[in-house]
Design a protein around this motif. Structure first.
Motif, PDB file in Angstrom:
ATOM      1  N   ARG A 216     -71.971 -27.241 -47.613  1.00  0.00           N
ATOM      2  CA  ARG A 216     -73.145 -26.819 -48.375  1.00  0.00           C
ATOM      3  C   ARG A 216     -72.803 -26.526 -49.833  1.00  0.00           C
ATOM      4  NH1 ARG A 216     -76.262 -22.972 -44.064  1.00  0.00           N
ATOM      5  NH2 ARG A 216     -74.948 -23.768 -42.392  1.00  0.00           N
ATOM      6  N   LEU A 217     -71.622 -25.987 -50.059  1.00  0.00           N
ATOM      7  CA  LEU A 217     -71.198 -25.798 -51.446  1.00  0.00           C
ATOM      8  C   LEU A 217     -71.002 -27.152 -52.131  1.00  0.00           C
ATOM      9  CD1 LEU A 217     -68.695 -22.821 -51.067  1.00  0.00           C
ATOM     10  CD2 LEU A 217     -71.042 -22.742 -51.942  1.00  0.00           C
ATOM     11  N   MET A 219     -72.747 -29.748 -51.399  1.00  0.00           N
ATOM     12  CA  MET A 219     -74.106 -30.205 -51.653  1.00  0.00           C
ATOM     13  C   MET A 219     -74.627 -29.636 -52.971  1.00  0.00           C
ATOM     14  SD  MET A 219     -75.517 -29.645 -47.776  1.00  0.00           S
ATOM     15  CE  MET A 219     -77.224 -29.412 -48.316  1.00  0.00           C
ATOM     16  N   ILE A 220     -74.405 -28.354 -53.181  1.00  0.00           N
ATOM     17  CA  ILE A 220     -74.824 -27.724 -54.437  1.00  0.00           C
ATOM     18  C   ILE A 220     -74.144 -28.410 -55.614  1.00  0.00           C
ATOM     19  CG2 ILE A 220     -74.698 -25.590 -55.793  1.00  0.00           C
ATOM     20  CD1 ILE A 220     -75.037 -24.031 -53.182  1.00  0.00           C
ATOM     21  N   GLU A 221     -72.846 -28.666 -55.479  1.00  0.00           N
ATOM     22  CA  GLU A 221     -72.096 -29.310 -56.551  1.00  0.00           C
ATOM     23  C   GLU A 221     -72.630 -30.712 -56.833  1.00  0.00           C
ATOM     24  OE1 GLU A 221     -67.423 -30.162 -57.752  1.00  0.00           O
ATOM     25  OE2 GLU A 221     -67.976 -29.852 -55.646  1.00  0.00           O
ATOM     26  N   GLY A 222     -72.886 -31.472 -55.777  1.00  0.00           N
ATOM     27  CA  GLY A 222     -73.385 -32.828 -55.962  1.00  0.00           C
ATOM     28  C   GLY A 222     -74.750 -32.859 -56.624  1.00  0.00           C
ATOM     29  N   LEU A 223     -75.647 -31.989 -56.181  1.00  0.00           N
ATOM     30  CA  LEU A 223     -76.979 -31.927 -56.777  1.00  0.00           C
ATOM     31  C   LEU A 223     -76.896 -31.515 -58.243  1.00  0.00           C
ATOM     32  CD1 LEU A 223     -78.767 -30.223 -53.767  1.00  0.00           C
ATOM     33  CD2 LEU A 223     -79.445 -32.432 -54.737  1.00  0.00           C
ATOM     34  N   ALA A 224     -76.080 -30.497 -58.512  1.00  0.00           N
ATOM     35  CA  ALA A 224     -75.962 -30.007 -59.881  1.00  0.00           C
ATOM     36  C   ALA A 224     -75.401 -31.082 -60.803  1.00  0.00           C
ATOM     37  CB  ALA A 224     -75.083 -28.758 -59.913  1.00  0.00           C
ATOM     38  N   ARG A 254     -72.658 -20.158 -57.495  1.00  0.00           N
ATOM     39  CA  ARG A 254     -72.700 -20.259 -58.959  1.00  0.00           C
ATOM     40  C   ARG A 254     -71.571 -21.155 -59.467  1.00  0.00           C
ATOM     41  NH1 ARG A 254     -70.725 -16.464 -62.752  1.00  0.00           N
ATOM     42  NH2 ARG A 254     -68.881 -16.559 -61.395  1.00  0.00           N
ATOM     43  N   ASP A 255     -70.382 -20.967 -58.918  1.00  0.00           N
ATOM     44  CA  ASP A 255     -69.239 -21.782 -59.331  1.00  0.00           C
ATOM     45  C   ASP A 255     -69.444 -23.252 -58.975  1.00  0.00           C
ATOM     46  OD1 ASP A 255     -68.103 -19.460 -60.243  1.00  0.00           O
ATOM     47  OD2 ASP A 255     -66.720 -19.237 -58.546  1.00  0.00           O
ATOM     48  N   ARG A 332     -75.146 -10.010 -62.839  1.00  0.00           N
ATOM     49  CA  ARG A 332     -73.728 -10.084 -63.199  1.00  0.00           C
ATOM     50  C   ARG A 332     -73.225 -11.525 -63.216  1.00  0.00           C
ATOM     51  NH1 ARG A 332     -69.541 -10.289 -59.794  1.00  0.00           N
ATOM     52  NH2 ARG A 332     -70.815  -9.549 -58.036  1.00  0.00           N
ATOM     53  N   LEU A 333     -73.720 -12.340 -62.297  1.00  0.00           N
ATOM     54  CA  LEU A 333     -73.269 -13.724 -62.180  1.00  0.00           C
ATOM     55  C   LEU A 333     -74.022 -14.675 -63.100  1.00  0.00           C
ATOM     56  CD1 LEU A 333     -72.917 -13.810 -58.303  1.00  0.00           C
ATOM     57  CD2 LEU A 333     -71.028 -13.901 -59.950  1.00  0.00           C
ATOM     58  N   GLY A 334     -75.045 -14.180 -63.779  1.00  0.00           N
ATOM     59  CA  GLY A 334     -75.810 -15.024 -64.691  1.00  0.00           C
ATOM     60  C   GLY A 334     -76.731 -16.005 -63.996  1.00  0.00           C
TER      61      GLY A 334
END
Length: 360
Positions: A216-217, A219-224, A254-255, A332-334
């Motif tokens: 899933r992380l 997936m987030i990276e690929g979409l971003a 976030r990362d 804090r994480l923006g």
């Protein structure tokens, strides 16, 4: 509500529920009884069944005051991911099926969804507004890799410049980065990826056929990387089991490229409550009472509070502290609170062969 005993003839592999509680609208109720014969059982692994529905309509409208959309589409009924906490399980009762094992093993697909979608948005009196996908069951559950119903819907929406939002935890979404990235460039799409835990062992029990936390992380990276705005959905937050991970999940997302974040405490509507209690007793018997007492502390002393305004956030000191933690971590994480505003001004019928070209 007591659950029926497990069917000893069925061998379960990677399933969230363990049994089939009766659908609440059915006039007859069934219970297995031992007949006194201790004969060896011929067990068969329970397989997922896919039924095809020739749907007559595809878009659902709602006026709920605590939901940020007024229309949604679900290409599938039921979900093979098998998340034990899924608030959509009770919807299977409308089909005369059990919210337990039937919800995750008897899936209905709507292959004509894209055709119905195009007919709906092509109506003369249609008023454009973002369409939400994945609001009940995941449009990128395993069978989507074969049927590509969601991809066909994306092709229609892209051709019409129609805005949409998407919630998923299915890795097949990465197959459609070409369309989603192109739509994102026109401010037509936002996505939400649910990350419940970073612990693969807990995820395997909670969400037995959903992608792993690491996937899933990715997936987030690929979409971003494709330019698609991604929101990490820390949901559901379950006291004792995963609440301590909330800040770490948000940081990891976030990362990976998530821009915004949201959080929802666990909800246990209707049949979900006894199914979840049974799951706790099977997987975490020593924590079951503690987990349920903490859930009830956020739900007015009950397993669930269905009222608008509190069903998504809970109430009381427990819920307030959880939301305070979340807000502080988000700041804090923006991470942003809201997704980007989608553009409805581009909506128009795509040109057809033989159409006269516009001069301006």
């Amino acid at each position: 509500m007591s659950l029926p005993p497990r069917n000893p003839d069925e061998l379960l592999r990677a399933r969230g529920a363990d049994t089939r509680p009766d659908a609440r609208f059915e006039p007859y109720h069934y219970r297995r009884e031992h007949d006194g014969w201790d004969l060896p059982l011929d067990q068969e692994t329970l397989r997922t069944e896919i039924a095809i529905e020739n749907a007559r309509s595809i878009m659902t409208r709602n006026s709920s005051p605590d939901i940020p959309f007024d229309r949604s589409i679900n290409p599938y009924r039921g979900c093979e991911h098998g998340c034990i906490y899924c608030f959509a399980r009770p919807s299977h009762a409308y089909l005369g099926l059990s919210p337990g094992l039937d919800f995750e093993t008897r899936i209905t697909a709507k292959p004509n969804a894209a055709q119905l979608l195009e007919a709906e948005i092509g109506r003369r009196n249609y008023a454009v507004a973002p369409i939400a996908f994945g609001t009940n069951t995941d449009p990128y559950q395993p069978i989507e890799a074969k049927l590509a119903i969601m991809r066909a819907c994306l092709e229609v929406l892209s051709a019409w410049n129609h805005p949409m939002s998407l919630v998923t935890r299915g890795a097949t979404v990465l197959r459609d980065l070409d369309i989603l990235g192109d739509m994102a460039g026109r401010r037509l799409v936002t996505t939400g990826v649910s990350v419940t835990t970073l612990d693969p062992e807990l995820a395997r029990k909670l969400e037995p056929r959903a992608p792993t936390p690491a996937t899933r992380l990715r997936m987030i990276e690929g979409l971003a990387k494709a330019g698609v705005p991604v929101r990490v959905m820390v949901a559901p937050v379950i006291p004792v089991l995963n609440e301590h991970e909330m800040e770490r999940i948000m940081a990891a997302a976030r990362d990976a490229g998530a821009r915004s974040a949201s959080m929802i405490p666990i909800r246990l509507p209707l049949e979900v409550a006894p199914l979840f209690r049974d799951w706790l007793l099977r997987h975490h018997p020593g924590k079951a009472a503690h987990v349920m007492s903490r859930i009830q502390a956020m739900r007015g002393g009950r397993d669930n509070d269905p009222r608008f305004g509190t069903r998504m956030r809970g109430q009381g000191q427990e819920a307030d502290l959880l939301h305070q933690r979340f807000r502080l971590a988000r700041k804090r994480l923006g991470l942003l609170r809201e997704d980007p505003v989608l553009d409805c001004s581009l909506f128009a019928a795509p040109p057809r062969a033989g159409d006269q070209l516009a001069l301006f």
